[in-house]
Structure formats: structure tokens, C-alpha cells
Motif scaffolding. Structure first.
Motif, short mmCIF file in Angstrom:
data_model
loop_
_atom_site.label_atom_id
_atom_site.label_comp_id
_atom_site.label_asym_id
_atom_site.label_seq_id
_atom_site.Cartn_x
_atom_site.Cartn_y
_atom_site.Cartn_z
N HIS A 1 14.92 22.90 49.14
CA HIS A 1 16.23 22.42 49.60
C HIS A 1 16.93 21.63 48.50
O HIS A 1 18.15 21.78 48.30
N GLN A 2 16.18 20.80 47.79
CA GLN A 2 16.76 20.02 46.69
C GLN A 2 17.27 20.94 45.58
O GLN A 2 18.36 20.72 45.03
N ARG A 3 16.48 21.97 45.27
CA ARG A 3 16.92 22.93 44.24
C ARG A 3 18.18 23.67 44.69
O ARG A 3 19.09 23.91 43.89
N GLN A 4 18.24 24.01 45.98
CA GLN A 4 19.41 24.70 46.51
C GLN A 4 20.65 23.81 46.43
O GLN A 4 21.74 24.27 46.04
N GLU A 5 20.50 22.53 46.74
CA GLU A 5 21.61 21.59 46.65
C GLU A 5 22.09 21.43 45.21
O GLU A 5 23.29 21.35 44.94
N GLU A 6 21.13 21.39 44.28
CA GLU A 6 21.48 21.27 42.87
C GLU A 6 22.24 22.51 42.39
O GLU A 6 23.20 22.40 41.62
N ARG A 7 21.81 23.70 42.84
CA ARG A 7 22.51 24.93 42.46
C ARG A 7 23.93 24.94 43.02
O ARG A 7 24.89 25.31 42.33
N ALA B 1 18.08 19.72 60.59
CA ALA B 1 19.16 19.25 59.71
C ALA B 1 18.73 19.18 58.25
O ALA B 1 19.53 18.76 57.40
N LYS B 2 17.47 19.57 57.96
CA LYS B 2 16.91 19.55 56.60
C LYS B 2 16.91 18.14 55.99
O LYS B 2 17.15 17.95 54.81
#
Length: 469
Positions: A451-457, A308-309
Motif C-alpha cells: 500500500h505504501q509503494r502504491q501511494e508513492e507511485r 480503509a487500508k
């Protein structure tokens, strides 16, 4: 159904420490009770003779071979089921469960048939002396016949834990263990079946445990459905089961080989040495079962969080688990060292068994405080599908390190070499675990940052799209 929703919500959003304990405590209780009836077997058989205790010690590696298959398939399936549920793919989890059951039953039947032909030669390889062999054959025969049921119980238990039904898993283990303890003296002494009665009691108790597990699945209480219709083996599912389960299978097989070699190395020192080391193995296995039980509760949480990351929950779970298991192993090691002779006296009043056993129990207890750290990371590698590091630890503790020690040390320091082989292998395996833990922690951190960078993008893209509209 509301129960499945509660289970998945607990894994996804529940308090990390409370969720881990909710998953782990039933597993610990089940595993410890499981260990208690193994010890009860030895205590009851010990009332027959020292050779009878030696027979139980000799058959124990054989029992581990049976367990290896059920545990390997079960843990391989459990890892993939947890990750599938973390991805909200329930159907894939159900296909995995059905595939695992089909695989383990086929393997169990093959083992039961071939085991009848190879029983005596194997027991001879496992360290049975002329006086021990008749007892060992009698004890092992029922276990071989019942091996499909024993394997199935272990696989179903892992599937139950993977879906969050830790209490059902615990109930099955406790039910089987309590029945085993009741049947042991009845069959051994009342019906005069001797060591055969102990193994028949074990098989009958496993049948009852499997009956409860199947009832739980088919009564609709489980989240995962288990049915013949779901048996649709795919390359992906079978590969995942084998990929994660093989390190555990290798661990158990090497454990069996190593224990057989320890029995064989102890043979020149008499039945008392074989019996004493078998008792020590049983006692230490009780502590290991407790830590292993925690690991079985930790594994579905880790696999679900990874799938679930939920990386922050995963890292918190790792830190908490290492602290809890280490606290337990330190406390138990101290008690075993202080009361080693008393513990051995529960099993035998043979002076030689007492002397050798108490010395060996203290030696085995020295590296035990670090076992919690080792098994938490081993469970983590399995949960995340990291077969290579899990395999390295498996091969190291019971293969690359222990087997050479068992071969070499007795040549130079006699029986002490047999005794200290396992503690030395355990200590060096902890060093390897430490190195591998650094690598996996870095990998989790990298995936967390990505994952955090992906969520921010994605958030930025959403805000941009909202402005444009």
C-alpha cells in the motif's frame, strides 16, 4: 446527521487506544452483565436442588446451540458491514444488515419447530440423568419456543457494534440482563414455576431487549437503516456472512457437543459432579464473556481499519488489545485460584459439589491467562474475513483437541480426566494461535508495504502530471 459522521470519523482517525476502549467497554459491560444473569439463573435454581442445578448444566449446551446461530450470522454480517463502511459503502452495509436479519429469523423459526420434537432425546445426549431430565425438559421448553427472539437479539447486537453503536448494544444487553435477574426469583419462587420460571424469565427479558434494539434502528438513531426494502440478498453478501460466521457457528456447536460430552462423562460420578462442572463452566464463562466483549469492540475497529487500508492503526490496535486482555486474564485467574471454594459456595452448599467444583475451577484457571491473546487473534481473523485460520482455531479448541481428551482421559484418571480435558485443550490451542498469529502479522506487513509503494507511485504520477501541465 452528525452522529454517523462522528462514528466513522472515530473509526478512521480517532486515537487508537481511546477508540478501542470506547468501542470495547460498552461491549464488555453488556457481555459481563449477560454472564451475570446466567450465573444468577444458576444461583436461584441452586436453591431448588442439586438436580435442578444439574438441569441448568445440561441445558446450557442446548442454549449454546441456539446462540450459535444468532452469533454466527451476526458476526458474519458485522465483519462485512465494518469492511463496507471502511470502504465508504453504506448501502452495501445496509443490505448486509437486512439480509442477516432475514436469515436469522428464518433459521430461528425452523429451530423452534424442530426443537420441540427432538428436545428429550437431545437432553439425554447432553448428559441428563433420570433425576435431572424432568427439570431439564421444563427449563428447555421456553428457550426453544423463544429461540427466534434469542437469535435475533444476538444478530442485532453485532450489527450495532459494527456500525459503532456500542452503547446501544450495551443498553440492550444490560436491559435484558437486569430484567432477567428481577424476574428469576419472582417466577421461580413467588409464582412457584420452578426451573421453568427461570427459562421464561430469560425469554421475556430477550423480548424486551429486542424491542429496544428495533426501536433504536427505526427511530433513526442508528447509522445503518434497517428495513424490509433493504432485504436484497446477494450471493456476495450471503457468502461473506457464511464465510466469516461459519467458524463461529462451528466453535459454538463444538462447544455444545464438548460440554454435552463432559456432562455425559461426569454422569457416572453422580448429579453432584454434573452440577459442579456446570457451575465451573458458568463461572469461567463470565471471564470469557469479558474478553469476548473486548473482542467484539476490537472487531469493527480492525475490520474498518483493514477495509480503509489503515494498516498502522490496525497493528497498533492488535498490540494494545493483547496487552489489555492478557492483563485482565492473569488477574482473574489468580483470584479464581485463591478463592475457588468460596466462589463455588455461592451456588451450592452440597459438600461434594464444593469439593469437585473448587478443584475444577483451579484447573480451568491455569490456562486462562493466555485466553486474551487467543481471542484477540480469533477476532482479528474474523474481522479480516480470514475464515480458514478462524475455522482452525474453532475446530481445535472444542473439537480436535477437547473431544478426544474427554473420551480418553477419564478412562485412565477418572473424574480428573473429565476436569482436565478442557484446560489441556485450551493450552494447546494457544500454541496453534501463536503459529497462526505469526502468519497473519506477516501478511498485514506485506499489505502495508504494498500500500505504501502504491501511494508513492500515485504521488510520483501526480507530481509528474503537474510538471507537464
Amino acid at each position: 446527521m452528525t452522529v454517523p459522521d462522528k462514528r466513522t470519523a472515530m473509526l478512521r482517525e480517532g486515537n487508537v487506544q481511546k477508540t478501542l476502549l470506547a468501542l470495547a467497554i460498552p461491549s464488555i459491560i453488556g457481555m459481563v452483565v449477560n454472564g451475570v444473569y446466567n450465573i444468577a439463573d444458576t444461583i436461584f435454581v441452586g436453591r431448588i436442588s442439586t438436580s435442578a442445578i444439574g438441569a441448568v448444566s445440561v441445558v446450557f449446551p442446548f442454549f449454546i446451540l441456539i446462540a450459535a446461530i444468532g452469533i454466527a450470522v451476526g458476526m458474519g454480517a458485522a465483519s462485512y458491514i465494518s469492511r463496507s463502511l471502511g470502504r465508504d459503502n453504506k448501502e452495501e452495509a445496509e443490505h448486509t444488515a437486512a439480509t442477516a436479519v432475514g436469515m436469522v429469523m428464518l433459521m430461528g423459526v425452523i429451530f423452534a419447530v424442530l426443537g420441540q420434537y427432538w428436545l428429550e432425546p437431545l437432553l439425554g445426549m447432553f448428559g441428563a440423568t433420570e433425576t435431572i431430565l424432568p427439570h431439564a425438559v421444563a427449563y428447555a421448553q421456553a428457550l426453544v419456543i423463544g429461540s427466534p427472539i434469542i437469535m435475533l437479539k444476538m444478530t442485532l447486537n453485532n450489527i450495532l457494534r459494527a456500525e459503532g453503536s456500542a452503547h446501544a448494544s450495551m443498553t440492550a444487553l444490560v436491559m435484558g440482563a437486569v430484567l432477567n435477574i428481577i424476574l428469576d426469583p419472582l417466577l421461580i419462587f413467588t409464582f412457584n414455576m420452578g426451573v421453568l420460571g427461570a427459562s421464561v424469565a430469560t425469554v421475556l427479558s430477550q423480548v424486551v431487549a429486542v424491542g429496544y434494539q428495533l426501536w433504536y434502528f427505526y427511530s433513526g438513531r442508528s447509522y445503518i437503516r434497517l428495513s424490509v426494502a433493504m432485504f436484497k440478498p446477494s450471493k456476495v453478501i450471503v457468502t461473506q456472512i457464511i464465510k466469516v460466521g461459519f467458524p463461529m457457528f462451528l466453535t459454538q456447536c463444538l462447544n455444545s457437543v464438548a460440554m454435552a460430552m463432559i456432562n455425559t462423562a461426569a454422569m457416572p460420578y453422580g448429579d453432584s459432579a454434573v452440577a459442579a462442572l456446570g457451575i465451573v463452566k458458568r463461572v469461567m464463562s463470565l471471564g470469557m464473556f469479558a474478553v469476548f466483549g473486548y473482542g467484539q469492540g476490537f472487531q469493527p475497529f480492525a475490520g474498518f481499519s483493514y477495509g480503509a487500508k489503515k494498516f498502522e492503526r490496525l497493528t497498533e490496535a492488535i498490540r494494545f488489545s493483547v496487552k489489555v486482555t492478557t492483563g485482565f486474564t492473569v488477574g482473574l485467574a489468580v483470584l479464581l485460584i485463591l478463592f475457588s471454594e468460596l466462589v463455588i459456595s455461592w451456588f451450592s452448599n452440597d459438600p461434594q459439589v464444593l469439593q469437585i467444583g473448587s478443584h475444577a475451577l483451579m484447573a480451568y484457571s491455569i490456562p486462562f491467562p493466555l485466553l486474551g491473546f487467543q481471542l484477540v487473534y480469533f477476532s482479528l481473523f474474523q474481522a479480516l474475513g480470514k475464515a480458514v485460520p478462524a475455522g482452525i482455531l474453532s475446530v481445535s479448541r472444542q473439537g480436535l483437541l477437547l473431544i478426544p481428551f474427554v473420551i480418553l482421559l477419564p478412562r485412565y484418571i477418572g473424574l480428573d480426566g473429565v476436569i482436565y480435558a478442557q484446560p489441556l485443550a485450551d493450552g494447546l490451542t494457544v500454541v496453534m494461535t501463536l503459529l497462526l498469529s505469526v502468519l497473519i502479522n506477516r501478511e498485514i506487513r506485506r499489505e502495508m508495504d504494498e500500500h505504501q509503494r502504491q501511494e508513492e507511485r500515485e504521488l510520483l504520477q501526480t507530481k509528474t502530471a503537474q510538471k507537464l501541465t
